[in-house]
Scaffold this motif. Structure first.
Motif, PDB file in Angstrom:
ATOM      1  N   ALA A 107       0.837  -1.112  -0.638  1.00  0.00           N
ATOM      2  CA  ALA A 107      -0.034   0.245   0.065  1.00  0.00           C
ATOM      3  C   ALA A 107       1.136   1.078  -0.340  1.00  0.00           C
ATOM      4  O   ALA A 107       0.537   1.759  -0.759  1.00  0.00           O
ATOM      5  CB  ALA A 107      -0.589   0.514   1.342  1.00  0.00           C
ATOM      6  N   ALA A 108       1.919   1.034   0.719  1.00  0.00           N
ATOM      7  CA  ALA A 108       2.579   2.331   1.060  1.00  0.00           C
ATOM      8  C   ALA A 108       3.312   2.880  -0.554  1.00  0.00           C
ATOM      9  O   ALA A 108       3.844   3.731  -0.867  1.00  0.00           O
ATOM     10  CB  ALA A 108       3.715   1.345   1.672  1.00  0.00           C
ATOM     11  N   LYS A 109       3.631   1.707  -1.744  1.00  0.00           N
ATOM     12  CA  LYS A 109       3.781   1.693  -2.952  1.00  0.00           C
ATOM     13  C   LYS A 109       3.204   2.398  -3.719  1.00  0.00           C
ATOM     14  O   LYS A 109       2.945   2.862  -4.952  1.00  0.00           O
ATOM     15  CB  LYS A 109       4.419   0.314  -3.077  1.00  0.00           C
ATOM     16  N   PHE A 110       1.594   2.493  -3.297  1.00  0.00           N
ATOM     17  CA  PHE A 110       0.718   3.425  -4.369  1.00  0.00           C
ATOM     18  C   PHE A 110       0.365   4.514  -3.936  1.00  0.00           C
ATOM     19  O   PHE A 110      -0.145   5.660  -4.929  1.00  0.00           O
ATOM     20  CB  PHE A 110      -0.599   2.279  -4.001  1.00  0.00           C
ATOM     21  N   ALA A 111       1.298   5.412  -2.724  1.00  0.00           N
ATOM     22  CA  ALA A 111       1.580   6.223  -2.593  1.00  0.00           C
ATOM     23  C   ALA A 111       2.540   7.522  -3.654  1.00  0.00           C
ATOM     24  O   ALA A 111       3.239   7.176  -4.386  1.00  0.00           O
ATOM     25  CB  ALA A 111       1.438   6.431  -0.727  1.00  0.00           C
ATOM     26  N   GLY A 112       1.444   8.434  -3.893  1.00  0.00           N
ATOM     27  CA  GLY A 112       2.025   9.087  -4.686  1.00  0.00           C
ATOM     28  C   GLY A 112       1.929  10.279  -3.875  1.00  0.00           C
ATOM     29  O   GLY A 112       0.929  10.964  -3.904  1.00  0.00           O
ATOM     30  N   PRO A 113       2.874  11.991  -5.124  1.00  0.00           N
ATOM     31  CA  PRO A 113       2.619  12.813  -4.620  1.00  0.00           C
ATOM     32  C   PRO A 113       1.292  13.038  -4.959  1.00  0.00           C
ATOM     33  O   PRO A 113       0.199  13.750  -5.623  1.00  0.00           O
ATOM     34  CB  PRO A 113       3.237  14.188  -5.712  1.00  0.00           C
TER      35      PRO A 113
END
Length: 125
Positions: A107-113
């Motif tokens: 899930a952390a890898k889905f976080a974008g600006p």
């Protein structure tokens, strides 16, 4: 266990990928955004190959939504989502992970600006 990764983004302006449309995302240099997009596509490929990626879907602008509420003895619909936040649901991915720790790592890898990511497990009955 299945988990849903909910991607929330500011609806003004609206588009996908969200990094190309949010103010903070557009501030990222083009070369860096391209590298981030490549990494994201590679991650989706790996998750697909491992069987952890069940599905994903980008959603249309919040203004296209209809909200249904039960009032009195019948459902009533209104235009739009009318959420009490600046961000709106932009899309989601369903993951099937062996552990919550693995789901949190992904899930952390889905976080974008400019995005807010929510991880939620499916309800077990």
């Amino acid at each position: 266990m299945k988990y849903v990764v909910l991607i929330h983004s500011n609806p003004q302006p609206w588009g996908h990928p969200t990094i190309d449309y949010t103010q903070v995302g557009r501030a990222v240099p083009d070369q860096e955004r391209a590298a981030m997009a490549k990494e994201f596509e590679e991650m989706l490929g790996e998750l697909s190959e491992s069987g952890e990626l069940v599905t994903g879907l980008a959603l249309d602008a919040p203004a296209t939504a209809r909200t249904y509420r039960f009032e009195g003895k019948r459902p009533v619909s209104t235009d739009g989502p009318y959420a009490e936040s600046k961000e709106q649901l932009a899309g989601f991915f369903v993951l099937d992970c062996a552990t919550r720790e693995r789901a949190e790592e992904l899930a952390a890898k889905f976080a974008g600006p400019g995005d807010v990511i929510e991880l939620r497990p499916e309800m077990e009955f």
